[in-house]
Design an enzyme around this catalytic site. Structure first.
Site, PDB file in Angstrom:
ATOM      1  N   GLU A 107      33.442  43.649  44.633  1.00  0.00           N
ATOM      2  CA  GLU A 107      32.521  44.502  43.900  1.00  0.00           C
ATOM      3  C   GLU A 107      31.353  43.615  43.492  1.00  0.00           C
ATOM      4  O   GLU A 107      31.532  42.636  42.753  1.00  0.00           O
ATOM      5  CB  GLU A 107      33.186  45.115  42.673  1.00  0.00           C
ATOM      6  CG  GLU A 107      32.260  46.046  41.901  1.00  0.00           C
ATOM      7  CD  GLU A 107      32.859  46.558  40.606  1.00  0.00           C
ATOM      8  OE1 GLU A 107      32.136  47.256  39.876  1.00  0.00           O
ATOM      9  OE2 GLU A 107      34.037  46.239  40.310  1.00  0.00           O
ATOM     10  N   ASP A 121      29.504  47.805  30.503  1.00  0.00           N
ATOM     11  CA  ASP A 121      29.851  46.406  30.712  1.00  0.00           C
ATOM     12  C   ASP A 121      29.899  45.675  29.380  1.00  0.00           C
ATOM     13  O   ASP A 121      28.989  45.780  28.553  1.00  0.00           O
ATOM     14  CB  ASP A 121      28.851  45.735  31.652  1.00  0.00           C
ATOM     15  CG  ASP A 121      28.991  46.229  33.071  1.00  0.00           C
ATOM     16  OD1 ASP A 121      30.107  46.137  33.604  1.00  0.00           O
ATOM     17  OD2 ASP A 121      28.007  46.724  33.636  1.00  0.00           O
TER      18      ASP A 121
END
Length: 274
Positions: free
Chosen positions: A49, A60
């Protein structure tokens, strides 16, 4: 056949699980990213990824957000990321050539470049799929259809907070694999994972035939080994990115070796015991 489909078909036949490290493209620099991908593939990574740096990352935690900032400060832009990946694919390394790569990217980046232009460049760079966390599933069909015409998968995320009727609809529209977010909140390592995680994944498996990969909070061989019982793939991000936080101040070979050792330990945890 798309590399994602080919990989999971092979792993299913071998009764194995995929290990998917997350790397921020350009952290600490693109040359290190280009060195990490083949090394980690050799050490047991099955899928990558690749995070495309963005100034306002979605979901995040501080570790990955900081890595995005470091890459942006270095001047890393989408075109540079694609150029790096395209060069890696062009090297014809057998391991890298067979390893799927998916980009995690904000839809604002896709929209700014233009959907068709972004998808053309992504396909030319050798990407196999996209994760677009800020694109609601209700609005994803046009992108999914255009991506599909370029043999790119649009991977969808499902969280513990997703109502089951909505989760079933997301699973119906996803391609490639399902990204199941193990915990509510942002990315980051956890000492313990939710007690209902396995139950939720088991229910989701009744809604789709796609592989289910678990991410968020996974950072140790013991967690990888435990979740391999229910997942088709395990995504490891913050635990790896944390090891690269001071990479700009260290020799690249040392950084790559340390990351390789960590991924090697995770990959060993996924192998059947004696």
């Amino acid at each position: 056949m798309n590399r994602i489909d080919a990989l999971f078909a092979r792993l299913k036949s071998e009764d194995r699980r995929a290990l998917m490290p997350f790397l921020t493209a350009g952290d600490p620099d693109l040359a290190t990213t280009a060195a990490l991908i083949p090394e980690l593939a050799r050490r047991g990574a099955d899928v990558f990824e690749i995070g495309i740096p963005y100034s306002d990352p979605v979901a995040d935690g501080p570790v990955i957000a900081a890595s995005f900032h470091r890459a942006l400060v270095q001047g890393v832009r989408v075109a540079h990321v694609f150029q790096t990946l395209r060069a890696l694919r062009a090297e014809k390394d057998a391991t890298v050539g067979e390893t799927p790569m998916v980009a995690m990217v904000s839809y604002s980046i896709v929209n700014k470049i233009g959907v068709d232009g972004f998808l053309d460049d992504a396909a030319a760079a050798g990407l196999d799929g996209l994760i677009v966390p800020d694109l609601p599933v209700e609005e994803s069909t046009p992108l999914a259809e255009k991506a599909g015409r370029r043999d790119l998968k649009l991977i969808q995320l499902i969280t513990p907070a997703t109502p089951r009727p909505r989760a079933a609809e997301i699973a119906r529209l996803a391609t490639g694999f399902i990204y199941y977010v193990s915990v509510a909140g942002t990315t980051g390592e956890r000492k313990a994972l939710p007690e209902d995680l396995k139950e939720n994944v088991a229910w989701l498996r009744t809604q789709t035939e796609l592989p289910i990969c678990i991410g968020f909070g996974i950072g140790s061989p013991s967690q990888v080994r435990e979740l391999a019982e229910v997942a088709d793939g395990l995504i490891v991000g913050s635990a790896l990115i944390r090891r690269l936080a001071d990479a700009a101040n260290r020799a690249r070979a040392d950084v790559v070796k340390e990351a390789g050792d960590f991924v090697g330990d995770l990959a060993a945890a996924l192998r059947p015991g004696p």
